[in-house]
Write an enzyme that holds these catalytic residues in place. Structure first.
Site, short mmCIF file in Angstrom:
data_model
loop_
_atom_site.label_atom_id
_atom_site.label_comp_id
_atom_site.label_asym_id
_atom_site.label_seq_id
_atom_site.Cartn_x
_atom_site.Cartn_y
_atom_site.Cartn_z
N LYS A 223 -60.71 4.67 -0.54
CA LYS A 223 -59.41 4.76 -0.24
C LYS A 223 -58.49 5.74 -0.33
O LYS A 223 -58.72 6.70 -1.12
CB LYS A 223 -58.70 3.34 -1.02
CG LYS A 223 -59.09 2.06 -0.98
CD LYS A 223 -58.50 0.89 -1.37
CE LYS A 223 -58.93 -0.45 -0.74
NZ LYS A 223 -58.28 -1.51 -1.47
N ARG A 257 -65.80 -4.17 -5.42
CA ARG A 257 -66.21 -4.28 -3.75
C ARG A 257 -66.38 -2.83 -3.35
O ARG A 257 -65.52 -1.81 -3.46
CB ARG A 257 -65.02 -4.88 -3.26
CG ARG A 257 -65.16 -5.11 -1.78
CD ARG A 257 -64.03 -6.01 -1.14
NE ARG A 257 -64.24 -5.93 0.43
CZ ARG A 257 -63.51 -5.06 1.43
NH1 ARG A 257 -63.11 -4.05 0.78
NH2 ARG A 257 -63.74 -5.59 2.49
#
Length: 278
Positions: A223, A257
């Site tokens: 991210k 995840r």
């Protein structure tokens, strides 16, 4: 997969979550525009091949998404989203295969995915975007991951207090719909309606979620907050991702995840082996 077989897969996943040994959720984006791997796995052959590779690499769950949740991503109609995820779901949902999660905020997609064999709804809007989502989860007896996503960034909030209040409202919504508390997972929502500093803050205050006794899922893979800290482009953020993931496991996270399953499997195996030697 019929409902009885699908619920058996769900219950085996619940048993594993109850042990609190960290699990790896492999990301399977069948989208053309996801921030990291858009267009890489959007054909059926590519999707199935990547799913098989993630299983071999040590994934415990597969999370299938048909709409990018990146900031500024294009909205996708219900039918277009379903067209993307339907065949991979049907082909991958087997009684002896990895449990499947559907990454969606649409109640109708959640219903259809459950019918195809998915056992978990991963809703990055925390059941707030589609008012029918809580009912869909309850009706299908699915597990649901509720993401702390307040919808609007506010750098002045008390992060711990706001996170706790959001989760409290989510629990109330789930109770009204008839979703058992045992079917709820929580996600701090890194990257969703948060300032740069708040992304680190929700990870540092993960105990707010862990203390509810619901399994906690953390998704930080590649991210932008990692890239901003390290200066690395999206395809060079593995080290930062691993560091944040292992810290989250140390703080009580149950599921990571991730895009890079093999690296996380190796890191988690090392982390857990050291811990078991104490």
């Amino acid at each position: 997969m019929d409902r009885l077989a699908r619920n058996a897969v769900r219950d085996r996943l619940l048993e594993r979550l109850g042990v609190r040994r960290p699990l790896i959720m492999g990301i399977l984006n069948v989208t053309p525009d996801s921030f990291s791997d858009g267009g890489v796995h959007d054909s059926l052959t590519q999707a199935l091949g990547h799913a098989a590779q993630m299983k071999e690499d040590g994934a415990d769950i597969l999370d299938i998404g048909g709409e990018s949740t990146r900031p500024g991503g294009d909205l996708v109609s219900l039918e277009d989203e379903w067209a993307r995820v339907h065949e991979p779901l049907v082909r991958l949902a087997k009684p002896d295969a990895l449990p499947l999660s559907i990454d969606t905020y649409k109640a109708e997609i959640a219903r259809r995915a459950a019918g195809a064999g998915a056992v978990l709804v991963n809703d990055v809007w925390g059941m707030t975007r589609d008012e029918g989502m809580a009912d869909a989860v309850a009706e299908t007896e699915s597990l649901v991951c509720i993401t702390y996503n307040r919808g609007k960034t506010d750098g002045d909030i008390d992060l711990r207090e706001d996170m706790a209040e959001f989760i409290g409202r989510a629990f109330d919504m789930a109770d009204r719909a008839g979703i058992p508390r045992a079917h709820i997972l929580l996600d701090p929502g890194v990257g969703f309606a948060k300032t740069y500093n708040q992304n680190f803050g929700v990870l540092a205050h993960l105990d707010v979620l862990v203390d509810t006794d619901c399994p906690v899922l953390v998704g930080v893979s590649r991210k932008s907050f990692i890239g901003r800290l390290t200066g690395k482009p999206v395809d060079e953020r593995l080290v930062g991702t691993l560091a944040a993931g292992l810290d989250s496991v140390y703080r009580g996270a149950t599921i990571l995840r991730v895009h890079d399953v093999a690296a996380h499997r190796e890191a988690l195996d090392m982390f857990q082996t050291i811990g078991s030697a104490i």
